[in-house]
Enzyme design. Structure first.
Site, mmCIF file in Angstrom:
data_model
loop_
_atom_site.group_PDB
_atom_site.id
_atom_site.type_symbol
_atom_site.label_atom_id
_atom_site.label_comp_id
_atom_site.label_asym_id
_atom_site.label_seq_id
_atom_site.Cartn_x
_atom_site.Cartn_y
_atom_site.Cartn_z
ATOM 1 N N ASP A 81 8.226 -45.350 80.944
ATOM 2 C CA ASP A 81 8.773 -43.905 80.611
ATOM 3 C C ASP A 81 7.520 -43.096 80.361
ATOM 4 O O ASP A 81 6.372 -43.147 79.683
ATOM 5 C CB ASP A 81 9.528 -43.734 78.932
ATOM 6 C CG ASP A 81 10.121 -42.823 79.039
ATOM 7 O OD1 ASP A 81 10.980 -42.876 78.753
ATOM 8 O OD2 ASP A 81 9.822 -42.028 77.778
ATOM 9 N N GLU A 132 7.867 -42.847 85.085
ATOM 10 C CA GLU A 132 9.253 -41.857 85.188
ATOM 11 C C GLU A 132 7.816 -40.058 85.168
ATOM 12 O O GLU A 132 6.958 -40.320 83.629
ATOM 13 C CB GLU A 132 9.686 -42.113 84.339
ATOM 14 C CG GLU A 132 10.606 -40.600 83.938
ATOM 15 C CD GLU A 132 11.106 -39.833 82.537
ATOM 16 O OE1 GLU A 132 12.026 -39.444 82.118
ATOM 17 O OE2 GLU A 132 10.635 -40.206 81.819
HETATM 18 C C1 NOJ Z 1 12.779 -39.793 79.075
HETATM 19 C C2 NOJ Z 1 13.621 -40.349 78.840
HETATM 20 O O1 NOJ Z 1 14.444 -40.901 79.776
HETATM 21 C C3 NOJ Z 1 14.124 -39.998 77.689
HETATM 22 O O2 NOJ Z 1 15.456 -40.288 77.640
HETATM 23 C C4 NOJ Z 1 13.312 -39.736 76.696
HETATM 24 O O3 NOJ Z 1 14.552 -38.910 75.733
HETATM 25 C C5 NOJ Z 1 11.640 -39.109 76.468
HETATM 26 N N1 NOJ Z 1 10.990 -39.783 77.369
HETATM 27 C C6 NOJ Z 1 10.817 -39.657 75.454
HETATM 28 O O4 NOJ Z 1 10.755 -41.144 75.446
#
Ligand code: NOJ
Length: 533
Positions: A206, A270
C-alpha cells in the site's frame, strides 16, 4: 522427437489478479460485513471466472478508521473477518483450486492504536519513539511545516503528552511509520515473513510512494494548478512527501524477503505516479516490485488515440525485462461502467484482458457494477466525511457484491444490514442472473479469460500497434513468440459502426464483446473483437 518448450514465464506473468474488498464480498456470519469464511464460500465464482490469484484488501486487526488500512497488529486477523485458522483454511482451499492468495501490506502507517504507537507516544525517550515521525512545533507553535494530509487538514497532529507533532500522510489515526529506523524496518519485514510462512503468494504493498519524506522537512511548494473542487491536499505539489529516493532501497529489502521463499512470491506496489517515475519501482536490475501498479488507464481519456499513445509510452518506458500490468478499477476509484458507460465497459474488459501485461480485475467489474449513490446518513468513508461534497468519497465503489436476487443480494443472510447500501439494480444485475445469460458481462469475462488461457499470444505474446484503423478504433496485434501465432484485437471506442483495419482481412472473429456469434466484416457500435486465423 520435439519436446514442448517449458514456459519460461512466471505464474504472475501469465495470470490474472482479482481484487477482493473483504468487507463487501461475502458476509457469512450475518454482521453485515464480509469475512474470510464468506470469501472461502465464493472461491467457486473465482475459479469459474478463470482468474489466477485473489488479492484481498487488509484483513489484519484494525479500528477501521480507514477500513483496514489502519493496522493495529500486522500478524493477526481482525475478529470481524475471522481468525488465523480461518485464514489458513482459506489459503488451503484457494491453493487446492489452483488460486494464489495475495495479501495487502500497509507499510507506510499503522493505526494510532497499534501498541507500537502507544509506546512511541508515551515519552520522548521511549525506545519506540523513533518508530514514528515526531517533530517539535514550529517557532510560533504550529505544525513543523506545510505538509497536508491526503484526507484533508494538516499532515501533523499535536500530541500534548510530549508536546510534539507526529506526521500522518493520511488520517491522524494513521501515524506514519519511520522506515529510516532499522528496528522498525526489521519488524515490518518480519511481518512479511509471518504471512509468507503461512503460504501467501505475495503482497500488494500500500501507498509505497509515501514511505519516506524529505529528511530536512522542507515545505511542499504551492500547486499553481490547484482549483476549488480539487482535493485540498493538492494545494501543494507533494515534492517533499512523495516518491523520495530512499524508497527503492526499502522495496528491494521487501523483495529480498519474498525471494527467499520458493514459488515466485509476488510483490505489487501501489504508486500513483507518472510513467517515468513509476518505472523506477521495478528497481535497479529489477530488484523492486515485479508489478508496480499501472493506473494510467484510470486517468487517460477514453479515446482510441489517447489509449494507443498511453500503451506505446508505457511499453517504451519499461526497463529491459520488466513485465507490464494494467488496472481498470479498484476500491478507491470510480467504477469503469460509471466512468465510460455500460456499453464501453465491455470494450474496456476486452482491452484489459488482451493488452500485454498482468491485468487486475476489481470485484464486481465482472458483472458491470456501477458507482452507488450513498445517502448522507450512511456515509462511511473518512475522506468523504472530512471533505464532503467534492465527490471524493469511495463508498460508492465499495458497496456489497451482488450475487443473486435473494435477500441482501446474497451478500449477507436475510435480516442482516449490509454496512453499505446495496445498488438499486441488484435484483437484475447479479452473478446468478448473468450466469444464466450467455451474453452477459459475466459471460464476456469468462469467455475473455478462457480465450486468454487458451491463447498464449494474449497472455505472454508480444504487442504491436496496428496502424490504419478508423479514428475511433484501437487496434493491436498480439503474437506468441513460441508458435508465431498472431491475433488481432480491434476495439470500437465509439458508438458508430466502423470498418476493421486492413490487417484483419482473411481472419475470423474468435470473440466479440457482443457474444452473439456475429462475424460481421465491420465493427458494430461499442464492439470489440479478437480475430485470428
Ligand atoms: C491506498 C488504499 O488503497 C486506500 O484505500 C487507503 O485509504 C490509502 N492507501 C491509505 O492506506
Amino acid at each position: 522427437m520435439s519436446r514442448p518448450v517449458p514456459d519460461a514465464h512466471a505464474w504472475w506473468q501469465r495470470g490474472v489478479v482479482y481484487q477482493v474488498y473483504p468487507r463487501s464480498f461475502q458476509d457469512a456470519d450475518g454482521d453485515g460485513i464480509g469475512d474470510l469464511a464468506g470469501i472461502l464460500s465464493r472461491l467457486g465464482h473465482l475459479a469459474a471466472l478463470g482468474v489466477d490469484a485473489v488479492w484481498i484488501s487488509p484483513i489484519q486487526p484494525s479500528p477501521m478508521a480507514d477500513f483496514g488500512y489502519d493496522v493495529s497488529d500486522y500478524t493477526g486477523v481482525d475478529p470481524m473477518f475471522g481468525d488465523l485458522a480461518a485464514f489458513d483454511r482459506l489459503v488451503a482451499a484457494a491453493h487446492a483450486r489452483g488460486l494464489r492468495v495475495i495479501l495487502d501490506f500497509v507499510p507506510n502507517h499503522s493505526s494510532d492504536r497499534h501498541p507500537w504507537f502507544a509506546e512511541s507516544r508515551s515519552s520522548r525517550t521511549s525506545p519506540k519513539r523513533d518508530w514514528y515521525v515526531w517533530r517539535d512545533p514550529a517557532p510560533e507553535g504550529g505544525p513543523p511545516n506545510n505538509w497536508l494530509s491526503e484526507f484533508g487538514g494538516p499532515a501533523w497532529t499535536f500530541d500534548a503528552a510530549t508536546a510534539q507533532f507526529y506526521y500522518h500522510a493520511y488520517l491522524p489515526e494513521q501515524p506514519d511509520l519511520n522506515w529510516c529506523n532499522p528496528e522498525l524496518r526489521a519488524a515490518m519485514l518480519d511481518a512479511l515473513r509471518f504471512w509468507l510462512d503461512r503460504g501467501v503468494d505475495g503482497f500488494r504493498v500500500d501507498a509505497i510512494h509515501h514511505l519516506f519524506e524529505d529528511p530536512g522537512l522542507r515545505d511542499n511548494p504551492p500547486n499553481p494548478d490547484w482549483r476549488p473542487g480539487m482535493p485540498p491536499a493538492r494545494r501543494v505539489v507533494r515534492a517533499r512527501t512523495m516518491d523520495q529516493p530512499e524508497v527503492h532501497d526499502a522495496v528491494a529489502a521487501m523483495r529480498r524477503v519474498a525471494d527467499a521463499y520458493p514459488g515466485d512470491r509476488l510483490l505489487i506496489g501501489e504508486a500513483y505516479l507518472p510513467i517515468d517515475r513509476l518505472m523506477l519501482y521495478y528497481g535497479a536490475d529489477l530488484s523492486g516490485f515485479q508489478l508496480p501498479f499501472n493506473f494510467h488507464l484510470l486517468s487517460t481519456p477514453w479515446r482510441a488515440r489517447d489509449i494507443a499513445a498511453l500503451v506505446q509510452r508505457y511499453e517504451a518506458a519499461l526497463p529491459p525485462g520488466a513485465w507490464p500490468n494494467w488496472v481498470l478499477g479498484n476500491h478507491d476509484r470510480s467504477r469503469v461502467a460509471s466512468r465510460i458507460g455500460a456499453a464501453q465497459a465491455r470494450v474496456a474488459a476486452m482491452l484489459l484482458l488482451t493488452l500485454r501485461g498482468t491485468p487486475t480485475i476489481y470485484q464486481g467489474e465482472e458483472i458491470g457494477m456501477q458507482d452507488v449513490p450513498i445517502p448522507p446518513g450512511r456515509v462511511q468513508d473518512p475522506w468523504e466525511r472530512n471533505v464532503p461534497g467534492l465527490g471524493l468519497g469511495r463508498d460508492p465503489v465499495r458497496t456489497p457484491m451482488q450475487w443473486d436476487r435473494g435477500p441482501n443480494a446474497g451478500f449477507a443472510p436475510a435480516g442482516a444490514e449490509p454496512w453499505l447500501p446495496l445498488a438499486s439494480d441488484h435484483a437484475v444485475r447479479n452473478v446468478a442472473a448473468q450466469e444464466a445469460d450467455p451474453r452477459s458481462m459475466l459471460s464476456l469475462h469468462r469467455a475473455l479469460l478462457a480465450l486468454r488461457r487458451a491463447e498464449p499470444a494474449l497472455s505472454v505474446g508480444s504487442h504491436a500497434p496496428v496502424a490504419g484503423a478508423a479514428e475511433d478504433v484501437l487496434a493491436y496485434e498480439r503474437r506468441d513468440g513460441a508458435t508465431g501465432r498472431r491475433l488481432l484485437v480491434a476495439l470500437n471506442l465509439g458508438g458508430e459502426e466502423r470498418g476493421l483495419p486492413h490487417a484483419a482481412s482473411g481472419s475470423r472473429v474468435l470473440l466479440s464483446t457482443r457474444l452473439d456469434g456475429g462475424a460481421a466484416p465491420r465493427l458494430r457500435p461499442d464492439e470489440g473483437v479478437v480475430l485470428g486465423r
